[in-house]
Design an enzyme around this catalytic site. Structure first.
Site, PDB file in Angstrom:
ATOM      1  N   TYR A  61     -57.754 -15.021 -68.855  1.00 47.17           N
ATOM      2  CA  TYR A  61     -57.856 -15.234 -67.580  1.00 47.17           C
ATOM      3  C   TYR A  61     -57.490 -16.066 -67.008  1.00 47.17           C
ATOM      4  O   TYR A  61     -58.146 -17.270 -67.351  1.00 47.17           O
ATOM      5  CB  TYR A  61     -58.916 -14.518 -67.167  1.00 47.17           C
ATOM      6  N   HIS A 146     -59.165  -7.842 -77.248  1.00 49.23           N
ATOM      7  CA  HIS A 146     -58.269  -7.763 -75.931  1.00 49.23           C
ATOM      8  C   HIS A 146     -57.131  -7.111 -75.737  1.00 49.23           C
ATOM      9  O   HIS A 146     -56.187  -7.286 -76.680  1.00 49.23           O
ATOM     10  CB  HIS A 146     -58.323  -9.129 -75.666  1.00 49.23           C
TER      11      HIS A 146
END
Length: 337
Positions: A61, A146
């Site tokens: 992010y 992830h």
């Protein structure tokens, strides 16, 4: 310090208590558009004020920007009062040759680093160490693999093994995986020693496919489920369905839009907003421990908490289930016992 009582919590099998509503920090990593440091700080402060104690981020992010901003915003908060999760699998590697351009993966940040897939033991350890530094903490309460969609072999072996090692050392608490699909998450639950999964977009009013595979097995194995992307990229985020809104990061098919409109009509008849139903829907299943939504501003936090707190009559869920618009997770869980 924290300034208000926590929202209701649900526990993982290791005893970690997670608030039923979590703060998704992708947007403070400049997802799709720039957000200021000040606005990010206010959003996190507002979350604490409104009782949110679970904060989720990732190196992906904003190429570390989200983790850094979240860490700075939480630095005066008692560490034991909050639950922090981040993710592994994408290492950030210096990339001076691209520093003069913007990231090409959805975040408005300079591409001074690049993401490199790495589910090796060394990669996992380096990723966690870097996340701890950016967050300014000595441990992660949850570490997720992830998006390992194309990396099952490595993620399910060296990746999980490395996280188990870090869990045994106390560097991370619970371990798991986070993905936009339920099938591989189900295999992680079936084959590995994980504590929690984050399923994005597959346990929503419009796509409850995780009810068929992931949720029953997670409940059986005592693995917690965190539901994310409950608005399906925007189609469920407004009281009135916007036919131009995205569904799963792209243009919404007409059949999906029509179903969203029908669900919104049912909500309206019961005096409930569509986004409130979208947030509370996954929490009807006993395996779900939290719903995480992206929050960019203090106003966004306040409106999200209001949706979470909204009173929803049982008759709404009954009608959605009876009409086939959305299966009731509570009824499905009861029938599987």
């Amino acid at each position: 310090m924290t300034s208000s009582p926590a929202l209701p919590t649900r526990a993982l099998r290791n005893g970690t208590e997670i608030t039923e509503l979590g703060f998704g920090a992708a947007q403070i990593g400049n997802l799709f558009r720039e957000t200021t440091e000040e606005a990010s700080q206010r959003a996190v402060s507002s979350a604490l004020d409104d009782g949110i104690r679970y904060f989720d981020t990732a190196p992906h992010y904003g190429l570390g920007l989200s983790e850094g901003r979240l860490g700075r915003a939480l630095h005066v908060t008692a560490r034991d009062a909050i639950v922090l999760s981040s993710k592994v699998g994408r290492l950030l590697v210096d990339s001076p040759e691209t520093a003069d351009r913007l990231d090409d993966d959805g975040f408005v940040v300079p591409a001074a680093t690049r993401r490199v897939w790495d589910f090796s033991r060394d990669g996992i350890h380096r990723s966690v160490e870097a996340s701890l530094a950016r967050l300014g903490t000595d441990r992660l309460d949850i570490a997720y693999l992830h998006d390992p969609d194309d990396h099952w072999d490595a993620a399910s072996t060296t990746g999980v093994d490395a996280l188990i090692e870090l869990r045994d050392q106390g560097v991370v608490g619970a371990i798991g995986a986070g993905m936009n699909q339920s099938a591989m998450l189900t295999e992680f639950v079936r084959r590995t020693d994980i504590d929690v999964v984050m399923v994005a977009g597959r346990f929503t009013l419009l796509d409850a496919s995780a009810l068929d595979d992931l949720l029953p097995l997670a409940a059986e194995r005592g693995v917690g489920v965190v539901a994310a992307a409950v608005y399906n990229s925007g189609l469920l985020s407004s009281e009135t369905v916007d036919r131009a809104a995205h569904f799963d990061y792209g243009a919404a098919p007409e059949a999906v839009i029509d179903r969203a409109v029908r669900i919104a009509d049912v909500c309206e008849r019961h005096g409930v907003s569509l986004p409130a139903a979208a947030i509370q829907y996954p929490l009807r299943h006993p395996a779900v421990v939290s719903v995480v939504t992206g929050m960019r501003t203090a106003d966004h936090v306040s409106s999200t908490v209001a949706r979470y707190r909204a009173e929803i009559p049982a008759a709404l869920w009954d009608e959605l289930d009876a009409t086939g618009l959305a299966p009731d997770p509570a009824r499905r869980a009861d029938n599987s016992v």
